[in-house]
Design an enzyme around this catalytic site. Structure first.
Site, PDB file in Angstrom:
ATOM      1  N   LYS A   1     -31.487 -31.337   7.221  1.00 57.73           N
ATOM      2  CA  LYS A   1     -30.203 -32.019   7.332  1.00 57.73           C
ATOM      3  C   LYS A   1     -30.213 -33.093   8.420  1.00 57.73           C
ATOM      4  O   LYS A   1     -31.121 -33.171   9.240  1.00 57.73           O
ATOM      5  CB  LYS A   1     -29.085 -31.001   7.583  1.00 57.73           C
ATOM      6  CG  LYS A   1     -28.705 -30.218   6.338  1.00 57.73           C
ATOM      7  CD  LYS A   1     -27.479 -29.352   6.554  1.00 57.73           C
ATOM      8  CE  LYS A   1     -27.018 -28.711   5.250  1.00 57.73           C
ATOM      9  NZ  LYS A   1     -25.826 -27.854   5.445  1.00 57.73           N
TER      10      LYS A   1
ATOM     11  N   ARG B   1     -30.959 -20.706   3.922  1.00 57.67           N
ATOM     12  CA  ARG B   1     -30.896 -21.499   2.687  1.00 57.67           C
ATOM     13  C   ARG B   1     -31.782 -22.728   2.887  1.00 57.67           C
ATOM     14  O   ARG B   1     -31.504 -23.562   3.763  1.00 57.67           O
ATOM     15  CB  ARG B   1     -29.445 -21.900   2.389  1.00 57.67           C
ATOM     16  CG  ARG B   1     -29.267 -22.667   1.089  1.00 57.67           C
ATOM     17  CD  ARG B   1     -27.789 -22.937   0.821  1.00 57.67           C
ATOM     18  NE  ARG B   1     -27.580 -23.629  -0.438  1.00 57.67           N
ATOM     19  CZ  ARG B   1     -27.577 -24.958  -0.580  1.00 57.67           C
ATOM     20  NH1 ARG B   1     -27.753 -25.744   0.485  1.00 57.67           N
ATOM     21  NH2 ARG B   1     -27.394 -25.511  -1.760  1.00 57.67           N
TER      22      ARG B   1
END
Length: 278
Positions: free
Chosen positions: A221, A255
């Protein structure tokens, strides 16, 4: 955590693999659209140690384009169908904020995890669907929508305090509506600044105190690639570093895009814990 005849042992960290049946997710290598590419992604994830496959049909990156319910379902159905043909044993999860997509997935494919970026706020019917089918539910913290969230980063009391307070109320709301198995996702990258993401990571243990498992999704991210001045494709090393801290803070599920590397972190962390107890 039970899903039909499957049991997921959350006393040990689990790895959830991201399979995006989309053409616009922020990390290009995670995008799948053909049956063959979906199958290859699922096969690789299972072989590398993933215990959960998370199928998404609608990108939640900032300013992502609108996707209709029917188009999202077409993508999700394709992903679930192919994933189930590859492995009958792996736990499946659907990444959706729409109750109709969740209902169709549960009707068509049996017990699944429902992974909702809005914690039930985007679609008031979601809690009813999850309770009706009595399946695990991932509730994520986000303000606004993917289109507006980056302008909603004001946390006067501090991001950790306010996210914990949000989940205290949200968990109570969900339980009142019959949702039993709740997993909390702090929502890294969603309505948080770069600095707030790291403040939140340091406070994951506070979420554990609410009595629910915690899912951490930081894989590749912007909190990593912007801090390092690299691209998402170059953010694996930074992801690995933050996965260790997430486990140290008590995360039950990672995740991820890169399953083998995440499973190696879990293995080493468990070995570290074993040594630290001696």
């Amino acid at each position: 955590m039970r899903l039909g005849d499957k049991v997921l042992d959350l006393s040990q960290p689990q790895v959830m693999a991201i399979v995006n049946v989309t053409d616009d997710s922020f990390y290009e290598q995670s995008r799948c659209s053909a049956d063959t590419t979906i199958a290859a992604a699922v096969e690789r994830a299972v072989e590398n140690g993933a215990s959960i496959i998370d199928i998404g049909g609608c990108s939640s990156r900032p300013m992502a384009g609108e996707v209709s319910v029917e188009e999202e379902w077409r993508r999700v159905e394709q992903g679930l169908r192919v994933a189930r043909s590859v492995s009958a044993d792996v736990v499946l999860s659907v990444d959706t904020f729409r109750a109709e997509v969740a209902r169709r997935a549960l009707e068509g494919f049996g017990p699944l995890i429902i992974n909702d970026i809005s914690a039930g706020e985007a679609d008031a019917a979601m809690a009813k669907v999850v309770a009706e089918y009595d399946v695990p539910y991932v509730a994520m913290h986000m303000r606004g929508t993917p289109a507006t969230m980056q302008n909603l980063t004001d946390y006067p009391e501090g991001v950790v305090i306010e996210v914990v307070a949000y989940f205290q109320k949200r968990v109570a709301w969900l339980r009142e509506r019959g949702v039993r198995e709740i997993i909390l996702d702090p929502g890294f990258g969603f309505s948080k600044s770069l600095e707030q993401n790291y403040e939140l990571l340091s406070g994951v243990h506070r979420l554990k105190e609410l009595g629910c498992p915690v899912l951490v999704g930081v894989s590749r991210k912007s909190m990593i690639y912007r801090a390092l001045g690299v691209t998402p494709a170059e953010a694996l090393n930074g992801t690995t570093a933050l996965h260790w801290e997430a486990l140290r803070q008590g995360a039950s599920i990672l995740r991820v895009h890169d399953v083998r590397e995440a499973c190696e972190v879990v293995k080493l962390f468990k070995q570290y814990e074993k040594g630290a107890l001696q």
